[in-house]
Design a protein around this motif. Structure first.
Motif, PDB file in Angstrom:
ATOM      1  N   ARG A 179      32.718  41.211  34.960  1.00 44.48           N
ATOM      2  CA  ARG A 179      31.878  41.568  33.808  1.00 44.48           C
ATOM      3  C   ARG A 179      31.777  43.072  33.611  1.00 44.48           C
ATOM      4  N   LYS A 180      31.612  43.814  34.712  1.00 40.37           N
ATOM      5  CA  LYS A 180      31.413  45.263  34.600  1.00 40.37           C
ATOM      6  C   LYS A 180      32.648  46.074  34.978  1.00 40.37           C
ATOM      7  N   GLN A 181      33.748  45.357  35.266  1.00 38.79           N
ATOM      8  CA  GLN A 181      34.988  46.021  35.684  1.00 38.79           C
ATOM      9  C   GLN A 181      34.732  46.923  36.897  1.00 38.79           C
ATOM     10  N   LYS A 182      33.979  46.383  37.856  1.00 38.83           N
ATOM     11  CA  LYS A 182      33.622  47.126  39.064  1.00 38.83           C
ATOM     12  C   LYS A 182      34.515  46.691  40.228  1.00 38.83           C
ATOM     13  N   LEU A 183      35.399  47.589  40.655  1.00 43.18           N
ATOM     14  CA  LEU A 183      36.292  47.268  41.759  1.00 43.18           C
ATOM     15  C   LEU A 183      35.541  47.137  43.085  1.00 43.18           C
ATOM     16  N   PHE A 184      34.445  47.885  43.216  1.00 43.41           N
ATOM     17  CA  PHE A 184      33.661  47.795  44.448  1.00 43.41           C
ATOM     18  C   PHE A 184      33.066  46.392  44.599  1.00 43.41           C
ATOM     19  N   ALA A 185      32.534  45.846  43.507  1.00 41.39           N
ATOM     20  CA  ALA A 185      31.977  44.488  43.545  1.00 41.39           C
ATOM     21  C   ALA A 185      33.062  43.476  43.894  1.00 41.39           C
ATOM     22  N   MET A 186      34.276  43.690  43.381  1.00 38.05           N
ATOM     23  CA  MET A 186      35.381  42.794  43.680  1.00 38.05           C
ATOM     24  C   MET A 186      35.759  42.882  45.162  1.00 38.05           C
ATOM     25  N   SER A 187      35.675  44.074  45.719  1.00 42.29           N
ATOM     26  CA  SER A 187      35.956  44.252  47.148  1.00 42.29           C
ATOM     27  C   SER A 187      34.914  43.540  48.001  1.00 42.29           C
ATOM     28  N   ILE A 188      33.658  43.593  47.569  1.00 43.28           N
ATOM     29  CA  ILE A 188      32.593  42.893  48.293  1.00 43.28           C
ATOM     30  C   ILE A 188      32.849  41.380  48.260  1.00 43.28           C
ATOM     31  N   LYS A 237      46.351  43.483  31.800  1.00 48.87           N
ATOM     32  CA  LYS A 237      46.974  42.974  33.031  1.00 48.87           C
ATOM     33  C   LYS A 237      46.870  44.003  34.152  1.00 48.87           C
ATOM     34  N   LYS A 238      46.827  45.281  33.767  1.00 52.45           N
ATOM     35  CA  LYS A 238      46.687  46.346  34.762  1.00 52.45           C
ATOM     36  C   LYS A 238      45.346  46.236  35.476  1.00 52.45           C
ATOM     37  N   ASN A 239      44.287  45.980  34.682  1.00 52.87           N
ATOM     38  CA  ASN A 239      42.954  45.834  35.281  1.00 52.87           C
ATOM     39  C   ASN A 239      42.887  44.606  36.195  1.00 52.87           C
ATOM     40  N   ILE A 240      43.546  43.534  35.782  1.00 44.58           N
ATOM     41  CA  ILE A 240      43.574  42.321  36.600  1.00 44.58           C
ATOM     42  C   ILE A 240      44.255  42.604  37.937  1.00 44.58           C
ATOM     43  N   THR A 241      45.351  43.346  37.882  1.00 43.87           N
ATOM     44  CA  THR A 241      46.075  43.704  39.105  1.00 43.87           C
ATOM     45  C   THR A 241      45.191  44.531  40.034  1.00 43.87           C
ATOM     46  N   LYS A 242      44.459  45.490  39.473  1.00 41.42           N
ATOM     47  CA  LYS A 242      43.554  46.320  40.272  1.00 41.42           C
ATOM     48  C   LYS A 242      42.466  45.469  40.933  1.00 41.42           C
ATOM     49  N   GLN A 243      41.945  44.507  40.175  1.00 40.94           N
ATOM     50  CA  GLN A 243      40.884  43.648  40.710  1.00 40.94           C
ATOM     51  C   GLN A 243      41.407  42.778  41.856  1.00 40.94           C
ATOM     52  N   ILE A 244      42.621  42.266  41.699  1.00 43.63           N
ATOM     53  CA  ILE A 244      43.230  41.453  42.767  1.00 43.63           C
ATOM     54  C   ILE A 244      43.414  42.291  44.026  1.00 43.63           C
ATOM     55  N   LEU A 245      43.919  43.511  43.857  1.00 45.08           N
ATOM     56  CA  LEU A 245      44.122  44.403  45.002  1.00 45.08           C
ATOM     57  C   LEU A 245      42.801  44.749  45.676  1.00 45.08           C
ATOM     58  N   ALA A 246      41.755  44.972  44.871  1.00 41.40           N
ATOM     59  CA  ALA A 246      40.433  45.288  45.425  1.00 41.40           C
ATOM     60  C   ALA A 246      39.912  44.107  46.244  1.00 41.40           C
TER      61      ALA A 246
END
Length: 593
Positions: free
Chosen positions: A153-162, A199-208
């Motif tokens: 929702r917020k495009q937060k990579l830190f939250a995705m890492s958590i 798709k770039k943002n999706i890739t970043k989220q997966i990596l996070a």
């Protein structure tokens, strides 16, 4: 009218606080009654020994993180006993409800969320158990979805890492939780819901998410290393893998898969039954429009039938409803993207989290539907009208199901569910059947202080506890055979075979572990041997309890009995005390082997 407005204002302002207060009070009242000697004793002996003698509870290391949480709680409140661990359950359940509420009320009407969460809380007919791995697994699963939603929702990579870190850590609450790595699929699935997503943002989220997972595994490894738990954990995992291949194991892989298929057949059966009831009530409505008495009668009969269905297959019913709601919301076009993502997440948790439990949905399902049941409530609130054409005795009958009909059906479902569960919970505790009004007798032990059960159960347990005081002291080894691990916990004794609930071992594993203990444990233990069944309920004494020729079933395994009898024989054990329910045995060291 003014008072009603005031109540409505207070409710709207303090909805979550009022709900939490209700949950704590209700669960608090239930916590004082019911005494189980099986599951609760198994978990709590684990917590008691995880820092003291971890090798004596080796099998439980498949739930290592649960043991760490429970062990810390035990160290904080060493004399808190059963009641303190039920308090911990209340804390975990309440925390789960709060996180789920915060997540879901962003998109779903709060009344639907609360009804769904309260239904999940009360799905067990016995109320609830002392803290164990299912409670922690369910809580962490909800937290994972919470951070997944925040990351998306917020495009937060830190939250995705958590989210990734919690997914990794949750594996150690209960090893089969590794299936929840399927939640990673929620991230790329966004693209199918909204083509405009980069798709770039999706890739970043997966990596996070992946990096967070790696960090979670590293943290767990370092903590295990610091506590000296690595080898014990490895042995536990090895034992679980071996157990999955043993033919008479309750966790045999083939048996588990077959069992899951049968469970989903029950889920489907409930769905067909509830549709039949709904159509039946609608048909009656069509032909009784001008008969008010019959109109009310149909509602009473309908609620009664639904109550009967919940009484028989409660958890399967909730699964059926949840799966229907989630699948519809994922596929529907007029549903916002966050709801689709949460529905997909809830579906993954509900389907995959029960895997690995020998009881599947029946045992673990109640902690897997915290999200999917409120999702169903939202789905139902979206339904408008449906036209159905039926053929009855060569006559075509057209039925129109309107918004009011759907609302009536939902109210009937909720009333029937809470009515059935309220009644059944009043009649029993976990593995402690009987009206709660009769559970007024105490167990005479410090660690069971504040827990009340029936007179019959209290007499049986108090008798063996009083006698054991003459034969064992805190820190001694005790082999409690075979469904009485609570005796290890209450006497603060160490399990002899790497587990306090030796029944959990299949025949092959039991024989291996008892022979291993003979070689590695410095002295032979006192043995307490039961002569009656304690799973589900206490039965009458059975003099053939240790008979090696009985027919095998879920509870009785011939190989396990043979191995136990052989151990007693080769070590010259003799009965030093006996009554109708138990034997206490010690080895006669004066006899030559």
């Amino acid at each position: 009218m003014t008072s009603l407005k005031t109540i409505a204002t207070i409710w709207n302002k303090y909805t979550l606080g009022i709900t939490v207060l209700f949950v704590v009070c209700l669960l608090g009242l239930l916590s004082f009654q019911g005494f189980d000697v099986c599951d609760e004793g198994w978990y709590m002996t684990f917590y008691q020994q995880i820092f003291n003698a971890p090798e004596t509870v080796e099998y439980n290391f498949a739930f290592w993180l649960t043991g760490i949480v429970g062990g810390i709680w035990y160290e904080l409140f060493p004399e808190g006993g059963v009641l303190s661990f039920r308090l911990l359950t209340i804390i975990i359940i309440t925390a789960t409800i709060i996180v789920a509420y915060k997540l879901l009320t962003r998109y779903i009407k709060k009344e639907y969320v609360i009804i769904g969460l309260l239904m999940v809380m009360l799905v067990n007919d016995f109320g609830y158990l002392a803290f164990y791995y299912n409670h922690l697994s369910g809580f962490l699963a909800v937290c994972i979805v919470f951070f997944l939603d925040k990351g998306i929702r917020k495009q937060k990579l830190f939250a995705m890492s958590i989210a990734g870190l919690l997914t990794a850590v949750n594996v150690f609450s209960r090893l089969p939780n590794i299936t929840l790595f399927a939640l990673l699929l929620v991230i790329p699935t966004q693209y199918f819901f909204d083509k405009s997503i980069s798709k770039k943002n999706i890739t970043k989220q997966i990596l996070a998410f992946i990096l967070g997972s790696i960090l979670g595994f590293v943290i767990v490894y370092l903590v295990m290393l610091a506590l000296g738990h690595i080898n014990v954990f490895k042995n536990a995992v090895s034992g679980i893998i071996n157990k999955g291949g043993n033919t008479d194991s309750n966790h045999n892989i083939t048996r588990l898969l077959s069992f899951y298929i049968k469970e989903y057949a029950k889920v489907l059966k409930f769905g067909l039954n509830i549709v039949s009831v709904a159509l039946g009530v609608l048909l009656i409505s069509k032909y009784t429009k001008n008969k008010p008495f019959l109109k009310w009668l149909k509602y009473i009969v309908g609620i009664g039938i639904i109550a009967f269905l919940f009484r028989k297959d409660g958890i399967y019913g909730l699964y059926c409803l949840g799966l229907i709601g989630a699948i519809y919301l994922i596929l529907a076009k007029n549903v916002i993207k966050p709801i689709k993502s949460i529905s997909f997440s809830a579906l993954i948790v509900a389907v995959l989290l029960p895997m690995g439990s020998d009881g599947g949905i029946h045992n673990a399902g109640y902690v897997c539907i915290w999200l999917i049941l409120p999702v169903f409530m939202h789905f139902f609130s979206l339904l408008q009208s449906v036209d159905i054409e039926l053929t009855l005795s060569n006559d075509k009958c057209k039925l129109k199901i309107g918004k009011n009909d759907f609302n009536t059906l939902l109210v009937a479902l909720v009333i029937a569910f809470f009515g059935v569960k309220g009644y059944k919970i009043s009649k029993e505790g976990y593995f402690d059947k009987g009206n709660r009004l009769n559970k007024t007798h105490a167990i005479e032990n410090t660690l069971a202080k504040g827990i009340f059960t029936t007179k019959e159960r209290a007499v049986i347990v108090n008798t063996i506890l009083n006698e054991l005081e003459n034969h064992v002291k805190e820190g001694d080894y005790l082999l409690a055979y075979d469904n009485i691990p609570m005796l290890n916990y209450l006497t603060k004794t160490k399990p002899y075979m790497g587990i306090s609930w030796v029944w959990v071992y299949d025949s092959k594993m039991f024989e291996t572990k008892i022979k291993q203990a003979e070689k590695t444990v410095p002295y032979l233990p006192v043995v307490v041997q039961q002569k009656f069944r304690t799973i589900v309920s206490f039965t009458e004494p059975d003099e053939s309890y240790m008979d090696e020729t009985k027919e095998e079933g879920y509870i009785y395994k011939r190989g396990r009995v043979i191995a136990m009898n052989a151990f007693l024989k080769r070590n010259n054990y003799e009965i030093i005390w006996s009554n109708s329910h138990f034997n206490i045995l010690k080895p006669n060291l004066n006899k030559s082997k």
